[in-house]
Design a protein around this motif. Structure first.
Motif, short mmCIF file in Angstrom:
data_model
loop_
_atom_site.label_atom_id
_atom_site.label_comp_id
_atom_site.label_asym_id
_atom_site.label_seq_id
_atom_site.Cartn_x
_atom_site.Cartn_y
_atom_site.Cartn_z
N CYS A 231 -4.77 -17.13 -45.66
CA CYS A 231 -5.24 -18.36 -46.30
C CYS A 231 -4.61 -19.58 -45.64
O CYS A 231 -5.27 -20.59 -45.39
N GLY A 232 -3.29 -19.48 -45.37
CA GLY A 232 -2.59 -20.61 -44.77
C GLY A 232 -3.15 -20.98 -43.42
O GLY A 232 -3.33 -22.17 -43.11
N MET A 233 -3.43 -19.98 -42.60
CA MET A 233 -3.99 -20.23 -41.27
C MET A 233 -5.38 -20.87 -41.39
O MET A 233 -5.70 -21.84 -40.69
N LEU A 234 -6.21 -20.34 -42.27
CA LEU A 234 -7.56 -20.87 -42.42
C LEU A 234 -7.55 -22.29 -42.99
O LEU A 234 -8.42 -23.10 -42.64
N GLU A 235 -6.59 -22.59 -43.83
CA GLU A 235 -6.51 -23.96 -44.36
C GLU A 235 -6.18 -24.95 -43.24
O GLU A 235 -6.73 -26.05 -43.20
N LYS A 236 -5.29 -24.55 -42.33
CA LYS A 236 -4.98 -25.40 -41.17
C LYS A 236 -6.21 -25.55 -40.27
O LYS A 236 -6.49 -26.63 -39.76
N ALA A 237 -6.94 -24.45 -40.09
CA ALA A 237 -8.15 -24.51 -39.27
C ALA A 237 -9.19 -25.43 -39.89
O ALA A 237 -9.87 -26.19 -39.21
N ALA B 197 9.96 -16.61 -36.82
CA ALA B 197 8.81 -17.48 -37.12
C ALA B 197 7.72 -16.73 -37.87
O ALA B 197 6.70 -17.33 -38.23
N LYS B 198 7.91 -15.42 -38.10
CA LYS B 198 6.96 -14.57 -38.80
C LYS B 198 5.63 -14.44 -38.06
O LYS B 198 4.59 -14.19 -38.66
N ILE B 199 5.67 -14.65 -36.75
CA ILE B 199 4.49 -14.44 -35.92
C ILE B 199 4.27 -12.94 -35.72
O ILE B 199 3.15 -12.45 -35.73
N ASP B 200 5.36 -12.20 -35.52
CA ASP B 200 5.30 -10.75 -35.34
C ASP B 200 6.37 -10.10 -36.19
O ASP B 200 7.41 -10.70 -36.49
N SER B 201 6.12 -8.84 -36.54
CA SER B 201 7.11 -8.04 -37.26
C SER B 201 7.84 -7.16 -36.25
O SER B 201 7.39 -6.99 -35.11
N PRO B 202 8.97 -6.56 -36.63
CA PRO B 202 9.64 -5.62 -35.71
C PRO B 202 8.72 -4.49 -35.27
O PRO B 202 8.81 -4.02 -34.13
N GLN B 203 7.82 -4.05 -36.15
CA GLN B 203 6.89 -2.98 -35.80
C GLN B 203 5.90 -3.45 -34.73
O GLN B 203 5.54 -2.70 -33.83
N ASP B 204 5.47 -4.71 -34.82
CA ASP B 204 4.55 -5.24 -33.83
C ASP B 204 5.19 -5.27 -32.45
O ASP B 204 4.50 -5.20 -31.42
N VAL C 233 1.44 -8.98 -44.81
CA VAL C 233 1.09 -9.52 -43.50
C VAL C 233 0.50 -10.92 -43.66
O VAL C 233 0.87 -11.86 -42.96
N ALA C 234 -0.43 -11.04 -44.62
CA ALA C 234 -1.05 -12.34 -44.87
C ALA C 234 -0.02 -13.36 -45.31
O ALA C 234 -0.05 -14.53 -44.88
N ARG C 235 0.92 -12.95 -46.16
CA ARG C 235 1.94 -13.87 -46.64
C ARG C 235 2.82 -14.37 -45.49
O ARG C 235 3.19 -15.54 -45.44
N ASN C 236 3.16 -13.47 -44.56
CA ASN C 236 3.94 -13.89 -43.40
C ASN C 236 3.23 -14.97 -42.61
O ASN C 236 3.83 -15.96 -42.19
N TYR C 237 1.93 -14.75 -42.39
CA TYR C 237 1.17 -15.74 -41.61
C TYR C 237 0.90 -17.00 -42.41
O TYR C 237 0.78 -18.09 -41.83
N ASP C 238 0.81 -16.89 -43.73
CA ASP C 238 0.70 -18.09 -44.55
C ASP C 238 1.92 -18.98 -44.33
O ASP C 238 1.81 -20.20 -44.17
#
Length: 267
Positions: free
Chosen positions: A122-128, A218-225, A47-52
């Motif tokens: 990590c990727g999201m927090l680095e942008k923040a 865009a890896k914002i959501d998965s099919p399960q989400d 999940v984290a990797r997708n959002y990274d």
């Protein structure tokens, strides 16, 4: 000034202060848990990797889809209205992502308040962190943590806010329980999310296959989400839980019934 680290990390640290270091977790550590969704097993690291990966274009995509096509920008302010007067307050944003909402929250809490932004990517927090340094915000702290546990946040908060975050948390009721444990007595919580993936009627139902593909690509959501029945079941229990725990519980819908805005006060 260089950022101060904390569990995940903290930037730049509330008027120069760094909260105490927590050594159990590192900024991009390798301690992960498995999330079971029906017969689908996903590790939290996935999940984290997708959002990274999504962090690279997240701001552009969100502004295009959420603020542009779906016209949801106004709700960034409305959810804060539900918190009441938060000037000088200590506020936690769960699932802060790239910090898109910081510019909305900070004018409300003023320089005497403190904003803690929490995310697992990590990727999201680095942008923040880039936004924080670019804007020279001195009363924002970033923490890397799992929203379902909140193990790395210290003390109580006067208010908690979450934008389009809790719907993808694997154990929603536990996450909400942890949030309320971190909320001071009399503190307010406001949650903006989706409890349906598409409406029964309206044009959005016909657009759903298109934006579903966009969200997954865009890896914002998965099919399960984006499983509508699963999402409705998850929020049905969560709403019942919050209704039983919050004072002045308020529930509002938007976007033809797909969106949900919940607010209330911790007794």
């Amino acid at each position: 000034r260089r950022p101060c680290l904390r569990t995940g990390l903290a930037y730049p640290g509330s008027r120069g202060r760094c909260h105490r270091l927590l050594s159990r977790t590192t900024w991009c550590g390798k301690n992960f848990e498995a999330i079971k969704v029906g017969s689908f097993l996903m590790e939290l690291k996935d999940v984290a990797r997708n959002y990274d990966q999504a962090s690279r274009w997240y701001d552009l995509f969100t502004k295009f889809l959420f603020d542009g096509i779906l016209r949801l920008g106004k709700y960034r302010e409305l959810v804060l209205d539900r918190l009441g007067n938060i000037e000088g307050s200590r506020v936690l944003e769960v699932g802060c992502g790239t910090g898109l909402n910081f510019s909305h929250i900070l004018p409300r809490i003023k320089s005497d308040g403190e904003l803690v932004g929490l995310d697992y990517s990590c990727g999201m927090l680095e942008k923040a962190s880039t936004k924080i340094q670019t804007n020279e915000w001195e009363n924002v702290v970033l923490v890397k943590d799992d929203a379902a546990k909140l193990e790395n946040v210290d003390g109580e908060f006067d208010a908690i806010v979450a934008y389009w975050c809790y719907g993808i948390v694997h154990d929603l009721e536990s996450a909400l329980e942890k949030a309320l444990e971190s909320l001071a007595s009399g503190g307010r919580i406001a949650i903006l999310d989706f409890h349906r993936t598409y409406p029964e009627k309206a044009m959005l139902r016909w657009l759903y296959p298109i934006y579903r593909r966009l969200l997954i690509a865009a890896k914002i959501d998965s099919p399960q989400d984006l499983d509508n029945d699963r999402l409705q079941r998850k929020w049905s229990g969560a709403k019942e839980f919050l209704r039983s725990r919050l004072r002045n519980y308020r529930e509002e819908e938007y976007l033809w019934g797909t969106g949900l805005l919940i607010s209330g006060e911790n007794p």
